[in-house]
Write an enzyme that holds these catalytic residues in place. Sequence first.
Site, PDB file in Angstrom:
ATOM      1  N   ARG A  64       0.832  -1.197   0.000  1.00  0.00           N
ATOM      2  CA  ARG A  64       0.000   0.000   0.000  1.00  0.00           C
ATOM      3  C   ARG A  64       0.868   1.250   0.000  1.00  0.00           C
ATOM      4  O   ARG A  64       0.528   2.265  -0.611  1.00  0.00           O
ATOM      5  CB  ARG A  64      -0.946   0.009   1.201  1.00  0.00           C
ATOM      6  CG  ARG A  64      -1.738   1.317   1.340  1.00  0.00           C
ATOM      7  CD  ARG A  64      -2.849   1.219   2.368  1.00  0.00           C
ATOM      8  NE  ARG A  64      -2.372   0.784   3.671  1.00  0.00           N
ATOM      9  CZ  ARG A  64      -1.770   1.573   4.559  1.00  0.00           C
ATOM     10  NH1 ARG A  64      -1.522   2.848   4.278  1.00  0.00           N
ATOM     11  NH2 ARG A  64      -1.394   1.104   5.740  1.00  0.00           N
ATOM     12  N   TYR A 117     -16.311  16.585 -17.666  1.00  0.00           N
ATOM     13  CA  TYR A 117     -16.875  15.241 -17.591  1.00  0.00           C
ATOM     14  C   TYR A 117     -17.924  15.202 -16.477  1.00  0.00           C
ATOM     15  O   TYR A 117     -17.723  15.760 -15.392  1.00  0.00           O
ATOM     16  CB  TYR A 117     -15.751  14.245 -17.323  1.00  0.00           C
ATOM     17  CG  TYR A 117     -16.186  12.887 -16.854  1.00  0.00           C
ATOM     18  CD1 TYR A 117     -17.039  12.093 -17.622  1.00  0.00           C
ATOM     19  CD2 TYR A 117     -15.744  12.385 -15.640  1.00  0.00           C
ATOM     20  CE1 TYR A 117     -17.440  10.842 -17.190  1.00  0.00           C
ATOM     21  CE2 TYR A 117     -16.130  11.138 -15.190  1.00  0.00           C
ATOM     22  CZ  TYR A 117     -16.983  10.369 -15.975  1.00  0.00           C
ATOM     23  OH  TYR A 117     -17.380   9.132 -15.532  1.00  0.00           O
ATOM     24  N   ASP A 190      -6.925  18.250 -16.379  1.00  0.00           N
ATOM     25  CA  ASP A 190      -7.159  16.858 -16.759  1.00  0.00           C
ATOM     26  C   ASP A 190      -6.706  16.696 -18.206  1.00  0.00           C
ATOM     27  O   ASP A 190      -7.303  17.264 -19.124  1.00  0.00           O
ATOM     28  CB  ASP A 190      -8.650  16.532 -16.607  1.00  0.00           C
ATOM     29  CG  ASP A 190      -8.959  15.053 -16.832  1.00  0.00           C
ATOM     30  OD1 ASP A 190      -8.215  14.393 -17.585  1.00  0.00           O
ATOM     31  OD2 ASP A 190      -9.951  14.560 -16.262  1.00  0.00           O
ATOM     32  N   LYS A 215      -7.608   5.190 -20.043  1.00  0.00           N
ATOM     33  CA  LYS A 215      -7.844   5.592 -21.421  1.00  0.00           C
ATOM     34  C   LYS A 215      -6.585   5.377 -22.269  1.00  0.00           C
ATOM     35  O   LYS A 215      -6.087   4.270 -22.379  1.00  0.00           O
ATOM     36  CB  LYS A 215      -8.325   7.038 -21.451  1.00  0.00           C
ATOM     37  CG  LYS A 215      -9.443   7.361 -20.452  1.00  0.00           C
ATOM     38  CD  LYS A 215     -10.670   6.482 -20.581  1.00  0.00           C
ATOM     39  CE  LYS A 215     -11.872   7.012 -19.810  1.00  0.00           C
ATOM     40  NZ  LYS A 215     -11.734   6.973 -18.338  1.00  0.00           N
TER      41      LYS A 215
END
Length: 401
Positions: A64, A117, A190, A215
């Site tokens: 982690r 978005y 972004d 993406k």
Amino acid sequence: MNDNELLRETLAVTHGERGQAPAPGVEDVVVPLHLSSTYSIPDIDPDADLELLDPDAGEYLYSRLSNPTRNALEHRLAALEGAEHALAFVSGTAAIAATMMATVQPGDHVVAFEDLYGGTKTMLNRLLGEKLGVEVSFVDATDVSNVEEAMSEDTTLIWMETPTNPLMHLCDIEAIASVADEWNVTFGVDNTFLSPYFQNPLSLGADVVVHSTTKFLNGHSDSIGGAVVTDSDDLMDELAFLQRVGMGSMLSPFDSYMTLRGIKTLPLRMRQHEENAMEIARFLESHDAVTRVLYPGLESHPQHELAARQQSGFGGVLSFELDTDLDGTAEFLGNLREFPLAVSLGGVESLIEHPATMTHSPLSLTERERLGISNSLLRLSVGVEHVDDLLSDLDAALSVV
């Protein structure tokens, strides 16, 4: 030649591979997949802060906190954006949320592009606005004066996408960076739609860049992830705390491995995405059944000159509007064969998406109409198939409109 002098085509393939040997005398050509959740340490040290172990020196405690595969990915992401730091998150949404949590406090003010978005707008409204009491001003950032006018003494963050999803609006990154500098606030971009191959917001003055690695960076529609990239040491420290401790939203070793593998072909894919998208945009623009095409690579796009100035390419995403109603749009979609109806984008396969009923369905009808998201607006993620097959499929489906 060191890695700082290498071009992105080379960095995408090799950066971060070295120094990842799993054992003495073993030199993998690619970064190995390290699945271990925990690591043995040589001895106890009462003065050591185990959360600050240096993975670059081979110091690991718990995955982690740091993992060799994820560490290699983060170095490659930073290199591609020309940045000092990068962190890989479990999703693009997690990367955005962490960035906002790192830069905004209750009572602060955020200025954001109105054409974001849908999921990001929902996050700004519900997480920041309703739960944290943050004021959010959504503006038409295609005109930088609207950003300037929205600024206040309480503003701590400017949040932009460029191009936007799905209307392909652009904002002038350099101009907005100047506004952010004047007000001494953080400016985030972004950069998912163009990837580091076609746009580098940090070099244009942004303070922090996020990606949905799901993406174009991964590029094969088989991994979900996100990334935050910055040159700021202070912001990096806060983001690292949120990634590893505050939110525990780090990317898994397997998804890190898949993204590393996908990035190797990023330059090749991006060039083919763009080449196909340009041909399809020109075809659609000339078709009688199409009322408008939104693609910055077209000279008809109102911000084509800005795109040519701040981008090195135009990407593989475009939107277009049919000359029909919702029923006609549904019939068109039902006649496609090479464009599956699906959310997401940036994979090697072409996809088509209906924003009004899919990605932007959380927005009210009034809000969608105000933004220009009609029932006949469609978004294409153009893949790397042979463009003649894609054009034939679109032509056949358009014949029913």
